[in-house]
Design a protein around this motif. Structure first.
Motif, PDB file in Angstrom:
ATOM      1  N   VAL A  61       0.830  -1.203   0.000  1.00 49.74           N
ATOM      2  CA  VAL A  61       0.000   0.000   0.000  1.00 49.74           C
ATOM      3  C   VAL A  61       0.868   1.259   0.000  1.00 49.74           C
ATOM      4  N   ARG A  62       1.884   1.279   0.831  1.00 49.75           N
ATOM      5  CA  ARG A  62       2.782   2.448   0.848  1.00 49.75           C
ATOM      6  C   ARG A  62       3.503   2.599  -0.490  1.00 49.75           C
ATOM      7  N   SER A  63       3.965   1.509  -1.059  1.00 47.70           N
ATOM      8  CA  SER A  63       4.676   1.564  -2.333  1.00 47.70           C
ATOM      9  C   SER A  63       3.766   2.022  -3.467  1.00 47.70           C
ATOM     10  N   ALA A  64       2.508   1.582  -3.439  1.00 46.72           N
ATOM     11  CA  ALA A  64       1.557   2.018  -4.461  1.00 46.72           C
ATOM     12  C   ALA A  64       1.361   3.529  -4.413  1.00 46.72           C
ATOM     13  N   THR A  65       1.384   4.092  -3.213  1.00 49.30           N
ATOM     14  CA  THR A  65       1.264   5.547  -3.078  1.00 49.30           C
ATOM     15  C   THR A  65       2.505   6.250  -3.614  1.00 49.30           C
ATOM     16  N   LEU A  66       3.683   5.690  -3.329  1.00 52.00           N
ATOM     17  CA  LEU A  66       4.925   6.281  -3.831  1.00 52.00           C
ATOM     18  C   LEU A  66       4.992   6.245  -5.357  1.00 52.00           C
ATOM     19  N   LEU A  67       4.324   5.271  -5.959  1.00 50.95           N
ATOM     20  CA  LEU A  67       4.295   5.177  -7.419  1.00 50.95           C
ATOM     21  C   LEU A  67       3.203   6.054  -8.028  1.00 50.95           C
ATOM     22  N   GLY A  68       2.426   6.724  -7.185  1.00 52.20           N
ATOM     23  CA  GLY A  68       1.388   7.615  -7.686  1.00 52.20           C
ATOM     24  C   GLY A  68       0.086   6.930  -8.041  1.00 52.20           C
ATOM     25  N   TRP A  69      -0.100   5.719  -7.550  1.00 46.05           N
ATOM     26  CA  TRP A  69      -1.311   4.967  -7.870  1.00 46.05           C
ATOM     27  C   TRP A  69      -2.443   5.200  -6.879  1.00 46.05           C
ATOM     28  N   LEU A  70      -2.133   5.703  -5.697  1.00 44.23           N
ATOM     29  CA  LEU A  70      -3.097   5.712  -4.614  1.00 44.23           C
ATOM     30  C   LEU A  70      -3.095   7.059  -3.911  1.00 44.23           C
ATOM     31  N   ASP A  71      -4.289   7.547  -3.578  1.00 40.90           N
ATOM     32  CA  ASP A  71      -4.409   8.791  -2.833  1.00 40.90           C
ATOM     33  C   ASP A  71      -3.867   8.595  -1.418  1.00 40.90           C
ATOM     34  N   PRO A  72      -3.052   9.536  -0.893  1.00 35.78           N
ATOM     35  CA  PRO A  72      -2.486   9.361   0.451  1.00 35.78           C
ATOM     36  C   PRO A  72      -3.520   9.139   1.537  1.00 35.78           C
ATOM     37  N   ALA A  73      -4.678   9.779   1.436  1.00 36.62           N
ATOM     38  CA  ALA A  73      -5.702   9.603   2.471  1.00 36.62           C
ATOM     39  C   ALA A  73      -6.183   8.153   2.527  1.00 36.62           C
ATOM     40  N   LEU A  74      -6.435   7.553   1.378  1.00 37.31           N
ATOM     41  CA  LEU A  74      -6.860   6.154   1.355  1.00 37.31           C
ATOM     42  C   LEU A  74      -5.706   5.254   1.784  1.00 37.31           C
ATOM     43  N   GLN A  75      -4.487   5.633   1.420  1.00 40.58           N
ATOM     44  CA  GLN A  75      -3.316   4.885   1.873  1.00 40.58           C
ATOM     45  C   GLN A  75      -3.335   4.719   3.398  1.00 40.58           C
ATOM     46  N   TRP A  76      -3.494   5.838   4.120  1.00 35.52           N
ATOM     47  CA  TRP A  76      -3.455   5.761   5.580  1.00 35.52           C
ATOM     48  C   TRP A  76      -4.651   5.001   6.133  1.00 35.52           C
ATOM     49  N   GLU A  77      -5.800   5.139   5.507  1.00 34.87           N
ATOM     50  CA  GLU A  77      -6.974   4.400   5.976  1.00 34.87           C
ATOM     51  C   GLU A  77      -6.715   2.902   5.959  1.00 34.87           C
ATOM     52  N   VAL A  78      -6.168   2.411   4.843  1.00 35.03           N
ATOM     53  CA  VAL A  78      -5.891   0.978   4.736  1.00 35.03           C
ATOM     54  C   VAL A  78      -4.736   0.583   5.655  1.00 35.03           C
ATOM     55  N   LEU A  79      -3.705   1.415   5.712  1.00 33.27           N
ATOM     56  CA  LEU A  79      -2.567   1.098   6.577  1.00 33.27           C
ATOM     57  C   LEU A  79      -2.978   1.023   8.039  1.00 33.27           C
ATOM     58  N   TYR A  80      -3.858   1.916   8.482  1.00 35.57           N
ATOM     59  CA  TYR A  80      -4.318   1.887   9.870  1.00 35.57           C
ATOM     60  C   TYR A  80      -5.127   0.627  10.151  1.00 35.57           C
ATOM     61  N   GLN A  81      -5.996   0.256   9.217  1.00 30.47           N
ATOM     62  CA  GLN A  81      -6.776  -0.963   9.410  1.00 30.47           C
ATOM     63  C   GLN A  81      -5.860  -2.180   9.480  1.00 30.47           C
ATOM     64  N   ASN A  82      -4.895  -2.235   8.601  1.00 32.77           N
ATOM     65  CA  ASN A  82      -3.945  -3.341   8.581  1.00 32.77           C
ATOM     66  C   ASN A  82      -3.136  -3.394   9.879  1.00 32.77           C
ATOM     67  N   ALA A  83      -2.696  -2.227  10.356  1.00 35.81           N
ATOM     68  CA  ALA A  83      -1.905  -2.175  11.583  1.00 35.81           C
ATOM     69  C   ALA A  83      -2.739  -2.524  12.801  1.00 35.81           C
ATOM     70  N   GLN A  84      -4.012  -2.119  12.811  1.00 36.69           N
ATOM     71  CA  GLN A  84      -4.873  -2.472  13.932  1.00 36.69           C
ATOM     72  C   GLN A  84      -5.094  -3.977  13.974  1.00 36.69           C
ATOM     73  N   ARG A  85      -5.236  -4.582  12.809  1.00 40.23           N
ATOM     74  CA  ARG A  85      -5.371  -6.043  12.755  1.00 40.23           C
ATOM     75  C   ARG A  85      -4.144  -6.713  13.368  1.00 40.23           C
ATOM     76  N   ALA A  86      -2.958  -6.247  12.987  1.00 41.45           N
ATOM     77  CA  ALA A  86      -1.732  -6.832  13.537  1.00 41.45           C
ATOM     78  C   ALA A  86      -1.634  -6.596  15.038  1.00 41.45           C
ATOM     79  N   SER A  87      -2.007  -5.392  15.478  1.00 44.14           N
ATOM     80  CA  SER A  87      -1.957  -5.065  16.905  1.00 44.14           C
ATOM     81  C   SER A  87      -2.902  -5.938  17.716  1.00 44.14           C
ATOM     82  N   ASP A  88      -4.040  -6.280  17.146  1.00 37.72           N
ATOM     83  CA  ASP A  88      -5.009  -7.123  17.835  1.00 37.72           C
ATOM     84  C   ASP A  88      -4.552  -8.585  17.895  1.00 37.72           C
ATOM     85  N   CYS A  89      -3.732  -8.993  16.934  1.00 38.05           N
ATOM     86  CA  CYS A  89      -3.331 -10.403  16.828  1.00 38.05           C
ATOM     87  C   CYS A  89      -2.040 -10.725  17.571  1.00 38.05           C
TER      88      CYS A  89
END
Length: 230
Positions: free
Chosen positions: A138-166
């Motif tokens: 997700v971060r790399s897709a943003t660096l390549l200009g494929w993804l809006d930064p706001a959506l990047q963080w939304e997905v990254l936060y969800q992914n990180a919360q999943r890891a934090s819960d597990c």
């Protein structure tokens, strides 16, 4: 006179060549660029899940918004890798990627890598491996200009919360990540974004005060809270 001039020129060339041997720096080995996390604490935690991959690829811009941008070579290699992990065809153009990726991530980010599990796979190991790869993709897709930064963080936060819960800490997550990559490779599945990583490397990192996995808190404020439903 001409002979003396040639001798002097030849001598200078030899001297310059010898001096170059002592003054030139050898090329840096992959993974030698130290990643410096320069976002806020919550963003850094979300990104650091993929630290082994970003570190190995010398992607300073992964963790630091003011770092030098990706080189054309890095971008080219990343493009092929990301299309593979995201399940997009290899000949798709950037405009089509930008159009398709937001909906794809909103609907399926949590299934990336996990929909290819085998019956004998360790689910915790698979979860850690998937969490790292999602963060990096997700971060790399943003660096390549494929993804809006706001959506990047939304997905990254969800992914990180999943890891934090597990997982309870970086030690648990890192050990599971090492096992997850081993079982992924053992199952003859292509690890186009992966790098060698084992528990010996994990112990070395956690024993180094300056390493982000040693200095960065695992637990903290909730990374992502689902919106209230009526």
């Amino acid at each position: 006179m001409m002979t003396l001039a040639l001798v002097a020129l030849f001598g200078w060339a030899i001297y310059a060549g010898i001096a170059h041997l002592f003054t030139s720096r050898p090329p840096k080995k992959p993974g030698s660029v130290k990643l410096r996390y320069k976002f806020d604490a919550r963003q850094n935690r979300a990104l650091a899940l993929a630290h082994p991959i970003a570190q190995a690829r010398d992607m300073a811009a992964y963790a630091n918004p003011k770092a030098r941008a990706l080189t054309p070579q890095q971008a080219q290699v990343l493009r092929a890798s990301l299309l593979h992990i995201l399940g997009l065809r290899a000949n798709i153009d950037d405009n089509a990627i930008r159009a398709a990726l937001p909906d794809l991530l909103r609907r399926h980010w949590f299934r990336i890598d996990l929909d290819r599990l085998r019956l004998d796979d360790d689910p915790r190991a698979a979860m850690a491996f998937a969490s790292a790869r999602v963060a990096f993709a997700v971060r790399s897709a943003t660096l390549l200009g494929w993804l809006d930064p706001a959506l990047q963080w939304e997905v990254l936060y969800q992914n990180a919360q999943r890891a934090s819960d597990c997982f309870g800490n970086w030690q648990e997550f890192g050990a599971a990540l090492a096992r997850g990559r081993q079982q992924w490779i053992a199952g003859a599945r292509a690890d186009s974004l992966g790098v060698a990583f084992d528990e010996a490397r994990l112990a070395q990192w956690l024993g180094t005060r300056s390493h982000p996995w040693r200095s960065m808190a695992w637990h903290g404020p909730v990374l992502f809270e689902a919106p209230d439903t009526p």
